[in-house]
Design a protein around this motif. Sequence first.
Motif, PDB file in Angstrom:
ATOM      1  N   ALA A 253       0.821  -1.209   0.000  1.00 24.38           N
ATOM      2  CA  ALA A 253       0.000   0.000   0.000  1.00 24.38           C
ATOM      3  C   ALA A 253       0.856   1.259   0.000  1.00 24.38           C
ATOM      4  CB  ALA A 253      -0.920  -0.001   1.218  1.00 24.38           C
ATOM      5  N   GLY A 254       2.026   1.209   0.620  1.00 30.62           N
ATOM      6  CA  GLY A 254       2.889   2.375   0.646  1.00 30.62           C
ATOM      7  C   GLY A 254       3.501   2.700  -0.692  1.00 30.62           C
ATOM      8  N   ALA A 259      -0.465   9.142  -4.408  1.00 26.92           N
ATOM      9  CA  ALA A 259       0.598  10.032  -3.950  1.00 26.92           C
ATOM     10  C   ALA A 259       1.953   9.607  -4.494  1.00 26.92           C
ATOM     11  CB  ALA A 259       0.619  10.069  -2.422  1.00 26.92           C
ATOM     12  N   VAL A 260       2.232   8.321  -4.472  1.00 28.88           N
ATOM     13  CA  VAL A 260       3.504   7.821  -4.981  1.00 28.88           C
ATOM     14  C   VAL A 260       3.560   7.951  -6.500  1.00 28.88           C
ATOM     15  CG1 VAL A 260       4.896   5.735  -5.257  1.00 28.88           C
ATOM     16  CG2 VAL A 260       3.913   6.278  -3.030  1.00 28.88           C
ATOM     17  N   TRP A 270       8.366   4.196  -2.235  1.00 24.62           N
ATOM     18  CA  TRP A 270       7.474   3.898  -1.112  1.00 24.62           C
ATOM     19  C   TRP A 270       7.404   5.081  -0.143  1.00 24.62           C
ATOM     20  CZ3 TRP A 270       8.057   3.642   4.183  1.00 24.62           C
ATOM     21  CH2 TRP A 270       7.058   2.956   4.896  1.00 24.62           C
ATOM     22  N   GLN A 271       6.205   5.302   0.400  1.00 26.49           N
ATOM     23  CA  GLN A 271       6.006   6.328   1.417  1.00 26.49           C
ATOM     24  C   GLN A 271       5.266   5.726   2.602  1.00 26.49           C
ATOM     25  OE1 GLN A 271       4.059   9.845  -0.090  1.00 26.49           O
ATOM     26  NE2 GLN A 271       5.319   9.926  -1.947  1.00 26.49           N
ATOM     27  N   ILE A 276       0.023   9.400   3.200  1.00 27.80           N
ATOM     28  CA  ILE A 276      -0.719   9.116   1.966  1.00 27.80           C
ATOM     29  C   ILE A 276      -2.193   9.439   2.163  1.00 27.80           C
ATOM     30  CG2 ILE A 276      -1.329   7.308   0.309  1.00 27.80           C
ATOM     31  CD1 ILE A 276       1.257   5.878   1.117  1.00 27.80           C
ATOM     32  N   PRO A 277      -2.736  10.401   1.411  1.00 32.17           N
ATOM     33  CA  PRO A 277      -4.147  10.773   1.581  1.00 32.17           C
ATOM     34  C   PRO A 277      -5.111   9.615   1.355  1.00 32.17           C
ATOM     35  CG  PRO A 277      -2.971  12.433   0.307  1.00 32.17           C
ATOM     36  CD  PRO A 277      -2.042  11.282   0.460  1.00 32.17           C
ATOM     37  N   ASP A 278      -4.771   8.684   0.458  1.00 29.39           N
ATOM     38  CA  ASP A 278      -5.667   7.567   0.161  1.00 29.39           C
ATOM     39  C   ASP A 278      -5.983   6.727   1.399  1.00 29.39           C
ATOM     40  OD1 ASP A 278      -5.458   8.472  -2.377  1.00 29.39           O
ATOM     41  OD2 ASP A 278      -4.386   6.732  -3.187  1.00 29.39           O
TER      42      ASP A 278
END
Length: 458
Positions: A253-254, A259-260, A270-271, A276-278
């Motif tokens: 998911a990251g 966003a990514v 990866w974040q 991440i707004p999602d």
Amino acid sequence: MRVRWVGLAALALVAGALALRVAYVDATPGYTLRHDARDYDVHARSIAEGQGYSKRLAHGRPTAFRPPGYPYFLGGVYKVLGVERAPAPRRLRVARMAQAFVGTAIVALVGVLALQLWGWGVGLVAMALSAVYVPLITVGGAVMSEPLFDLFMLGALVAALQHRRSPHRYRWALLAGFVGGLAILTRANAFVLLLPLAWAVWDGRPWRSRSALGPPAVLVTVALLTLVPWTIRNARELHAFVPVSTQFGSALAGTYNDAVRADTQNPAAWQGLKHIPDYENLWAHIGTTPEPVLERELRAAAFRYIREHPLFVAKVGWWNTRRMLELAGLRRSRATAATLTINHKWADRGILCFWIVAGLALLGAVTHRARRAPPYVWLVPVLMFLSVIFLVVETPRYRTPIDPFLVLLAAAALAAGWERARALLALARDRQLLGPREGHEARQRAIGHGDEGLAGES
């Protein structure tokens, strides 16, 4: 006499490797815990105090986010040396010194693996290279799980190769399976190692007979049985089937989100979920959502995103490959090294060292030694590469399982170069002694009938 000198040389290289790693620890006294290392330390202190995995990292609830291999190893070190309640500087020095010994054992195993494949000469060269290879030194100086994983990975492969030389059909297969299971408990993506390890011990004839299939079946069974105590613990504490870890959903998911995909500064990198707004809604309820449920929801969301944006998978693979090769920019390489508290000076040294060894490895890959090595040996780094390249890559950390094999190929290249240089010197001496015509004939005979490595490597 030769065995004695080889043994002394190997001991000297091991001692030198340990000295370099201890020197690195002494040269970086400002090491601090960051990110994953902080979690490992918290769990290790809780384990050393007899409380098992800490609940502090999961909002007061049981957790299986971190695989147990390294926290229990570190907890054992803390317990034996009585530093679980010691101040951080003393505790971290103990942890890093333990890592120095793990890193030294890795150097020894790289040498043993090269010895098994190509003989004692290349084994000593491989040990020397791995002893001074900066990325292994810097990662080994951090409180991270990758060095211990390397130790188990190489140990399992060495045991599997030894099986093929041993008259005992199951002894080494059992050991390879057990150590392979420990590798999985240290890094969950090590499940992929079961394929090359099983292949390595599948050496009977005919291949489909019971005697041929027995060792690989035993290896896989033992590896899976090694996981059983931890899986039972997870079922009891988390009320769900979690073989090793709940990290996979977070890793997916990251990486696979808007966003990514829209990030132009660090493309396809990866974040953390909280950025991440999602996943704002999931993050807002992270304190009340059971960990296995959260992992399943994140995994489902990531796979849904992949179905909607299938080409993004290729973009992730492309950029992570560049990061793996230190080709995504010096700033990015320094930033990911900093997550291990590796400063810019040591990060730059590691990058340069990697490029040198990688260049030698490219030359080594076309030597007769590399071609002669069993394919399941090279399948190990390939699978380790594929297990992370579409998720998240931070160097030098996530390249650590691949680096020993780069060192092996580099050692093969240096050995081939040495052999060719000796042959050319010998031919030059012959030409001087025999004259131009006879020297030319001797050279042609050497090329046509000489050592396979000299004739086949250029």
